[in-house]
Every structure is written in C-alpha cells, then in structure tokens.
Design a protein around this motif. Sequence first.
Motif, mmCIF file in Angstrom:
data_model
loop_
_atom_site.group_PDB
_atom_site.id
_atom_site.type_symbol
_atom_site.label_atom_id
_atom_site.label_comp_id
_atom_site.label_asym_id
_atom_site.label_seq_id
_atom_site.Cartn_x
_atom_site.Cartn_y
_atom_site.Cartn_z
ATOM 1 N N GLU A 194 0.672 -1.147 -0.170
ATOM 2 C CA GLU A 194 -0.015 -0.030 0.035
ATOM 3 C C GLU A 194 0.967 1.332 0.068
ATOM 4 O O GLU A 194 1.988 1.008 0.709
ATOM 5 C CB GLU A 194 -0.867 -0.116 1.378
ATOM 6 C CG GLU A 194 -1.925 -1.073 1.122
ATOM 7 C CD GLU A 194 -2.778 -0.825 0.109
ATOM 8 O OE1 GLU A 194 -3.248 0.199 -0.181
ATOM 9 O OE2 GLU A 194 -3.457 -2.091 -0.249
ATOM 10 N N GLY A 195 0.468 2.186 -0.583
ATOM 11 C CA GLY A 195 1.084 3.598 -0.608
ATOM 12 C C GLY A 195 2.347 3.618 -1.389
ATOM 13 O O GLY A 195 3.205 4.491 -1.435
ATOM 14 N N ILE A 196 2.280 2.586 -2.507
ATOM 15 C CA ILE A 196 3.538 2.666 -3.440
ATOM 16 C C ILE A 196 3.162 4.092 -4.323
ATOM 17 O O ILE A 196 1.965 4.287 -4.474
ATOM 18 C CB ILE A 196 3.633 1.431 -4.429
ATOM 19 C CG1 ILE A 196 4.986 1.424 -5.202
ATOM 20 C CG2 ILE A 196 2.138 1.364 -5.150
ATOM 21 C CD1 ILE A 196 5.424 -0.032 -5.700
ATOM 22 N N SER A 197 4.445 4.414 -4.633
ATOM 23 C CA SER A 197 4.508 5.678 -5.564
ATOM 24 C C SER A 197 5.716 5.822 -6.268
ATOM 25 O O SER A 197 6.631 5.085 -5.938
ATOM 26 C CB SER A 197 4.288 7.021 -4.626
ATOM 27 O OG SER A 197 5.442 7.246 -3.808
ATOM 28 N N PRO A 198 5.748 6.914 -7.341
ATOM 29 C CA PRO A 198 7.059 6.861 -8.040
ATOM 30 C C PRO A 198 8.138 7.137 -6.846
ATOM 31 O O PRO A 198 9.350 6.664 -6.948
ATOM 32 C CB PRO A 198 6.937 8.072 -8.859
ATOM 33 C CG PRO A 198 5.370 7.861 -9.065
ATOM 34 C CD PRO A 198 4.914 7.633 -7.848
ATOM 35 N N HIS A 199 7.787 8.254 -6.197
ATOM 36 C CA HIS A 199 8.874 8.493 -4.957
ATOM 37 C C HIS A 199 9.078 7.297 -4.009
ATOM 38 O O HIS A 199 10.413 7.052 -3.841
ATOM 39 C CB HIS A 199 8.201 9.620 -3.996
ATOM 40 C CG HIS A 199 9.460 10.055 -2.903
ATOM 41 N ND1 HIS A 199 10.303 10.818 -3.288
ATOM 42 C CD2 HIS A 199 9.418 9.676 -1.680
ATOM 43 C CE1 HIS A 199 11.102 11.100 -2.375
ATOM 44 N NE2 HIS A 199 10.288 10.388 -1.274
ATOM 45 N N SER A 200 8.270 6.461 -3.650
ATOM 46 C CA SER A 200 8.804 5.230 -2.826
ATOM 47 C C SER A 200 9.767 4.144 -3.583
ATOM 48 O O SER A 200 10.557 3.681 -3.177
ATOM 49 C CB SER A 200 7.627 4.471 -2.525
ATOM 50 O OG SER A 200 6.863 3.872 -3.158
ATOM 51 N N MET A 201 9.507 4.043 -5.248
ATOM 52 C CA MET A 201 10.174 3.321 -5.824
ATOM 53 C C MET A 201 11.469 4.024 -6.041
ATOM 54 O O MET A 201 12.661 3.314 -6.207
ATOM 55 C CB MET A 201 9.585 3.043 -7.264
ATOM 56 C CG MET A 201 8.410 2.302 -6.923
ATOM 57 S SD MET A 201 7.584 1.732 -8.935
ATOM 58 C CE MET A 201 7.035 3.328 -9.332
ATOM 59 N N ARG A 202 11.644 5.255 -6.166
ATOM 60 C CA ARG A 202 12.904 6.101 -6.309
ATOM 61 C C ARG A 202 13.749 5.675 -5.012
ATOM 62 O O ARG A 202 14.817 5.473 -5.076
ATOM 63 C CB ARG A 202 12.651 7.485 -6.334
ATOM 64 C CG ARG A 202 13.768 8.312 -6.534
ATOM 65 C CD ARG A 202 13.474 9.831 -6.542
ATOM 66 N NE ARG A 202 14.147 10.989 -6.507
ATOM 67 C CZ ARG A 202 15.030 11.327 -7.496
ATOM 68 N NH1 ARG A 202 14.760 10.964 -8.681
ATOM 69 N NH2 ARG A 202 15.952 12.275 -7.062
ATOM 70 N N HIS A 203 12.995 5.964 -3.688
ATOM 71 C CA HIS A 203 13.742 5.702 -2.660
ATOM 72 C C HIS A 203 14.301 4.468 -2.393
ATOM 73 O O HIS A 203 15.409 4.177 -2.085
ATOM 74 C CB HIS A 203 12.522 6.085 -1.289
ATOM 75 C CG HIS A 203 13.065 5.876 0.061
ATOM 76 N ND1 HIS A 203 13.721 6.977 0.673
ATOM 77 C CD2 HIS A 203 13.336 4.937 0.821
ATOM 78 C CE1 HIS A 203 14.204 6.732 1.728
ATOM 79 N NE2 HIS A 203 14.063 5.425 2.063
ATOM 80 N N SER A 204 13.284 3.346 -2.789
ATOM 81 C CA SER A 204 13.703 1.955 -2.755
ATOM 82 C C SER A 204 14.935 1.633 -3.607
ATOM 83 O O SER A 204 15.837 1.057 -3.340
ATOM 84 C CB SER A 204 12.693 0.979 -3.221
ATOM 85 O OG SER A 204 11.662 1.069 -2.270
ATOM 86 N N LYS A 205 14.998 2.330 -4.963
ATOM 87 C CA LYS A 205 16.177 1.963 -5.759
ATOM 88 C C LYS A 205 17.512 2.707 -5.037
ATOM 89 O O LYS A 205 18.510 1.920 -4.977
ATOM 90 C CB LYS A 205 16.123 2.971 -7.090
ATOM 91 C CG LYS A 205 17.052 2.653 -8.094
ATOM 92 C CD LYS A 205 17.407 1.239 -8.329
ATOM 93 C CE LYS A 205 18.481 1.140 -9.512
ATOM 94 N NZ LYS A 205 18.880 -0.105 -9.846
#
Length: 140
Positions: free
Chosen positions: A51-62
């Motif tokens: 839940e709460g996935i976003s382009p920003h969270s993917m960027r942060h994860s990367k």
Amino acid sequence: MEENGLLNDWTNEHPLFDNGQGDKLSRKSIAAIVKKYAVKARCVNPAIIPEGISPHSMRHSKAMMLQDTGINLVYIRDFLGHSSVTTTEIYARIGTRQKLEAIEKTALSPEPGSLPIWQRNRGLLEMLENPRDVVFNYYL
C-alpha cells in the motif's frame, strides 16, 4: 522503437513516453499510472504490491538498493539527479544487511556453539527487519 522512429538521432530531444500530445508525462500522470497498475497487481496478488506505493517510494527503494550494494553516495547522487550528496543521504538510510554487519563487528564473540547476544534478542531482530514498525532503543 523502430516503428515509432525512436532510433533516430533527434529522438533524444523528445520523451520516450509521452502524454498523447507528444509532451513529457507530468509527475501526476506518472503517479496515476503507477497507482492504476498497483491496483491491478493487487487484484492478482494482494501481497505483491505494498500500500502507498508511489514513484517516490520506488525512487527511494532504488537509492537504498544501490547503497546496500555498496555503491558510493556520489554515484547515487548523480543517478538521482541531486545537486548535493546531503540530499541523497536522506534516501540512503542504512539497510538491514549493513545494520547486521555493524552489530556483528561490534558484538563480543559468543561462547562456542551459542548465538551472539544480539541474535537472541527477538525485539532487536524484529526492529532490524521492520524499522518503521518498532520504535525503541536497545542496549547490548
């Protein structure tokens, strides 16, 4: 790419993915696309997409994955397009693997055949695996 003429020299001046009018996608458009496909993926398997996935969270994860593999923050800064490493440090929090390595390096050697004290501490292990779920201080 060939069919759409994207292999020509001049195509680097145009976005690879556009909004239908040939312009680059906006942040809102990208967020909407991510949300749309996250919902579809959750219909197939609810556990697959948090839940709460976003382009920003993917960027942060990367950024965290790059840092966890030992990539220098300067390179991560460049990858993310930051002007300062200070900004990048926000993304590159220490990962679980690095936390475990740091604890192993500082822990006293256990008696032969026994686990180090930190590995016997279930709360500490839970905090290392889920740092956002558990908030407390540990003293070894």
